[in-house]
Design a protein around this motif. Structure first.
Motif, PDB file in Angstrom:
ATOM      1  N   PHE A  16       0.507 -12.247  -3.098  1.00 49.00           N
ATOM      2  CA  PHE A  16      -0.030 -11.344  -4.119  1.00 49.00           C
ATOM      3  C   PHE A  16      -0.559 -10.063  -3.482  1.00 49.00           C
ATOM      4  CE2 PHE A  16      -3.533  -9.651  -6.606  1.00 49.00           C
ATOM      5  CZ  PHE A  16      -2.958  -9.540  -7.861  1.00 49.00           C
ATOM      6  N   LEU A  17      -1.308 -10.191  -2.392  1.00 51.97           N
ATOM      7  CA  LEU A  17      -1.877  -9.010  -1.732  1.00 51.97           C
ATOM      8  C   LEU A  17      -0.796  -8.111  -1.139  1.00 51.97           C
ATOM      9  CD1 LEU A  17      -4.970 -10.648   0.000  1.00 51.97           C
ATOM     10  CD2 LEU A  17      -4.942  -9.189  -2.038  1.00 51.97           C
ATOM     11  N   VAL A  18       0.209  -8.715  -0.526  1.00 50.39           N
ATOM     12  CA  VAL A  18       1.305  -7.914   0.035  1.00 50.39           C
ATOM     13  C   VAL A  18       2.079  -7.214  -1.087  1.00 50.39           C
ATOM     14  CG1 VAL A  18       3.498  -8.045   1.284  1.00 50.39           C
ATOM     15  CG2 VAL A  18       1.514  -9.282   2.126  1.00 50.39           C
ATOM     16  N   GLY A  19       2.293  -7.917  -2.188  1.00 49.55           N
ATOM     17  CA  GLY A  19       2.952  -7.295  -3.334  1.00 49.55           C
ATOM     18  C   GLY A  19       2.143  -6.142  -3.893  1.00 49.55           C
ATOM     19  N   ALA A  20       0.813  -6.306  -3.922  1.00 49.45           N
ATOM     20  CA  ALA A  20      -0.047  -5.223  -4.411  1.00 49.45           C
ATOM     21  C   ALA A  20       0.055  -3.994  -3.509  1.00 49.45           C
ATOM     22  CB  ALA A  20      -1.493  -5.702  -4.503  1.00 49.45           C
ATOM     23  N   VAL A  21       0.133  -4.206  -2.210  1.00 54.50           N
ATOM     24  CA  VAL A  21       0.266  -3.077  -1.281  1.00 54.50           C
ATOM     25  C   VAL A  21       1.600  -2.366  -1.506  1.00 54.50           C
ATOM     26  CG1 VAL A  21       0.535  -2.468   1.155  1.00 54.50           C
ATOM     27  CG2 VAL A  21      -1.294  -4.009   0.454  1.00 54.50           C
ATOM     28  N   TYR A  22       2.684  -3.129  -1.641  1.00 53.51           N
ATOM     29  CA  TYR A  22       3.993  -2.517  -1.901  1.00 53.51           C
ATOM     30  C   TYR A  22       4.019  -1.816  -3.253  1.00 53.51           C
ATOM     31  CZ  TYR A  22       6.911  -3.916   2.019  1.00 53.51           C
ATOM     32  OH  TYR A  22       7.486  -4.013   3.242  1.00 53.51           O
ATOM     33  N   GLY A  23       3.406  -2.427  -4.260  1.00 57.51           N
ATOM     34  CA  GLY A  23       3.346  -1.795  -5.575  1.00 57.51           C
ATOM     35  C   GLY A  23       2.574  -0.495  -5.540  1.00 57.51           C
ATOM     36  N   LEU A  24       1.476  -0.489  -4.807  1.00 54.72           N
ATOM     37  CA  LEU A  24       0.682   0.730  -4.669  1.00 54.72           C
ATOM     38  C   LEU A  24       1.463   1.809  -3.928  1.00 54.72           C
ATOM     39  CD1 LEU A  24      -2.064   2.121  -5.071  1.00 54.72           C
ATOM     40  CD2 LEU A  24      -2.755   1.160  -2.890  1.00 54.72           C
ATOM     41  N   ALA A  25       2.105   1.429  -2.836  1.00 56.70           N
ATOM     42  CA  ALA A  25       2.882   2.405  -2.065  1.00 56.70           C
ATOM     43  C   ALA A  25       4.039   2.959  -2.892  1.00 56.70           C
ATOM     44  CB  ALA A  25       3.404   1.755  -0.789  1.00 56.70           C
ATOM     45  N   GLY A  26       4.724   2.098  -3.624  1.00 55.99           N
ATOM     46  CA  GLY A  26       5.825   2.558  -4.454  1.00 55.99           C
ATOM     47  C   GLY A  26       5.365   3.446  -5.589  1.00 55.99           C
ATOM     48  N   THR A  27       4.213   3.121  -6.173  1.00 63.42           N
ATOM     49  CA  THR A  27       3.692   3.926  -7.275  1.00 63.42           C
ATOM     50  C   THR A  27       3.280   5.310  -6.805  1.00 63.42           C
ATOM     51  OG1 THR A  27       2.930   1.923  -8.367  1.00 63.42           O
ATOM     52  CG2 THR A  27       1.971   3.980  -9.112  1.00 63.42           C
ATOM     53  N   VAL A  28       2.704   5.374  -5.634  1.00 60.75           N
ATOM     54  CA  VAL A  28       2.265   6.670  -5.108  1.00 60.75           C
ATOM     55  C   VAL A  28       3.463   7.512  -4.668  1.00 60.75           C
ATOM     56  CG1 VAL A  28       1.009   7.758  -3.214  1.00 60.75           C
ATOM     57  CG2 VAL A  28      -0.020   5.858  -4.454  1.00 60.75           C
ATOM     58  N   SER A  29       4.491   6.879  -4.109  1.00 61.25           N
ATOM     59  CA  SER A  29       5.582   7.653  -3.516  1.00 61.25           C
ATOM     60  C   SER A  29       6.817   7.800  -4.392  1.00 61.25           C
ATOM     61  CB  SER A  29       6.007   6.997  -2.199  1.00 61.25           C
ATOM     62  OG  SER A  29       6.557   5.723  -2.452  1.00 61.25           O
ATOM     63  N   HIS A  30       6.866   7.176  -5.557  1.00 59.36           N
ATOM     64  CA  HIS A  30       8.100   7.196  -6.345  1.00 59.36           C
ATOM     65  C   HIS A  30       8.485   8.591  -6.835  1.00 59.36           C
ATOM     66  CE1 HIS A  30       5.536   7.532  -9.868  1.00 59.36           C
ATOM     67  NE2 HIS A  30       6.618   7.883 -10.521  1.00 59.36           N
ATOM     68  N   GLY A  81      -2.584   4.533 -14.672  1.00 61.31           N
ATOM     69  CA  GLY A  81      -3.401   5.106 -15.734  1.00 61.31           C
ATOM     70  C   GLY A  81      -4.043   6.414 -15.304  1.00 61.31           C
ATOM     71  N   THR A  82      -4.741   7.029 -16.229  1.00 62.24           N
ATOM     72  CA  THR A  82      -5.451   8.274 -15.923  1.00 62.24           C
ATOM     73  C   THR A  82      -6.697   7.952 -15.116  1.00 62.24           C
ATOM     74  OG1 THR A  82      -4.658   9.194 -17.995  1.00 62.24           O
ATOM     75  CG2 THR A  82      -6.507  10.314 -16.945  1.00 62.24           C
ATOM     76  N   GLY A  83      -6.889   8.658 -14.017  1.00 66.56           N
ATOM     77  CA  GLY A  83      -8.036   8.432 -13.149  1.00 66.56           C
ATOM     78  C   GLY A  83      -9.312   9.009 -13.729  1.00 66.56           C
ATOM     79  N   PRO A  84     -10.453   8.741 -13.067  1.00 64.27           N
ATOM     80  CA  PRO A  84     -11.732   9.223 -13.580  1.00 64.27           C
ATOM     81  C   PRO A  84     -11.820  10.746 -13.636  1.00 64.27           C
ATOM     82  CG  PRO A  84     -12.027   7.972 -11.538  1.00 64.27           C
ATOM     83  CD  PRO A  84     -10.588   7.952 -11.875  1.00 64.27           C
ATOM     84  N   GLY A  85     -11.104  11.431 -12.774  1.00 65.45           N
ATOM     85  CA  GLY A  85     -11.121  12.885 -12.782  1.00 65.45           C
ATOM     86  C   GLY A  85     -10.055  13.488 -13.666  1.00 65.45           C
ATOM     87  N   GLY A  86      -9.289  12.631 -14.356  1.00 66.18           N
ATOM     88  CA  GLY A  86      -8.231  13.113 -15.221  1.00 66.18           C
ATOM     89  C   GLY A  86      -6.887  13.218 -14.543  1.00 66.18           C
ATOM     90  N   SER A  87      -6.794  12.804 -13.262  1.00 67.58           N
ATOM     91  CA  SER A  87      -5.516  12.891 -12.555  1.00 67.58           C
ATOM     92  C   SER A  87      -4.607  11.735 -12.957  1.00 67.58           C
ATOM     93  CB  SER A  87      -5.751  12.862 -11.043  1.00 67.58           C
ATOM     94  OG  SER A  87      -6.348  11.646 -10.678  1.00 67.58           O
TER      95      SER A  87
END
Length: 130
Positions: A16-30, A81-87
């Motif tokens: 689960f943790l490794v999948g979360a890291v890959y999901g985060l990396a893919g979401t940021v870099s897609h 989702g939308t971040g706290p600063g609106g990003s």
């Protein structure tokens, strides 16, 4: 028996943790594009598919693969989702939609993949567990 159950649960948590890291990396870099080519999306999909295939083939456990997929999907959901600063990390663009749909599809294919392949030989069927 008790240590086997602990090892199995620990495998699911690590998956689960490794999948979360890959999901985060893919979401940021897609969203990275090299000219007209969506390089970030292609690499994120290939990396996620490779991770899911590796977990499935190395552990021979659908539940570990599903835990990896849940980690990917939850990381994508939380970060998109939308971040706290609106990003916004995942804008509502074609790349964002493709990435959001690709992750659950990859997980479904990896989890639903057949466990054994049977090969018919002249001397009879041979299964992968021999």
């Amino acid at each position: 028996m008790r240590s086997a159950l602990f090892a199995r649960i620990a495998t699911w948590v690590v998956a689960f943790l490794v999948g979360a890291v890959y999901g985060l990396a893919g979401t940021v870099s897609h969203a990275y594009e090299l000219g007209w080519f969506p390089l970030g999306l292609v690499l994120a999909v290939i990396g996620s598919a490779a991770l899911l295939a590796a977990v499935r083939l190395l552990t021979l456990d659908r539940w570990a693969t599903l835990a990896t997929g849940f980690g990917m999907m939850i990381a994508t959901l939380v970060v998109s989702g939308t971040g706290p600063g609106g990003s916004v990390i995942v804008p509502q663009s074609m790349l964002g939609v493709v990435w959001t749909i690709a992750v659950p599809l990859l997980v479904a294919v990896a989890v639903a993949w057949p466990e054994r392949l049977h090969v018919t030989r002249p001397d009879g069927p041979v299964s992968a567990d021999r």
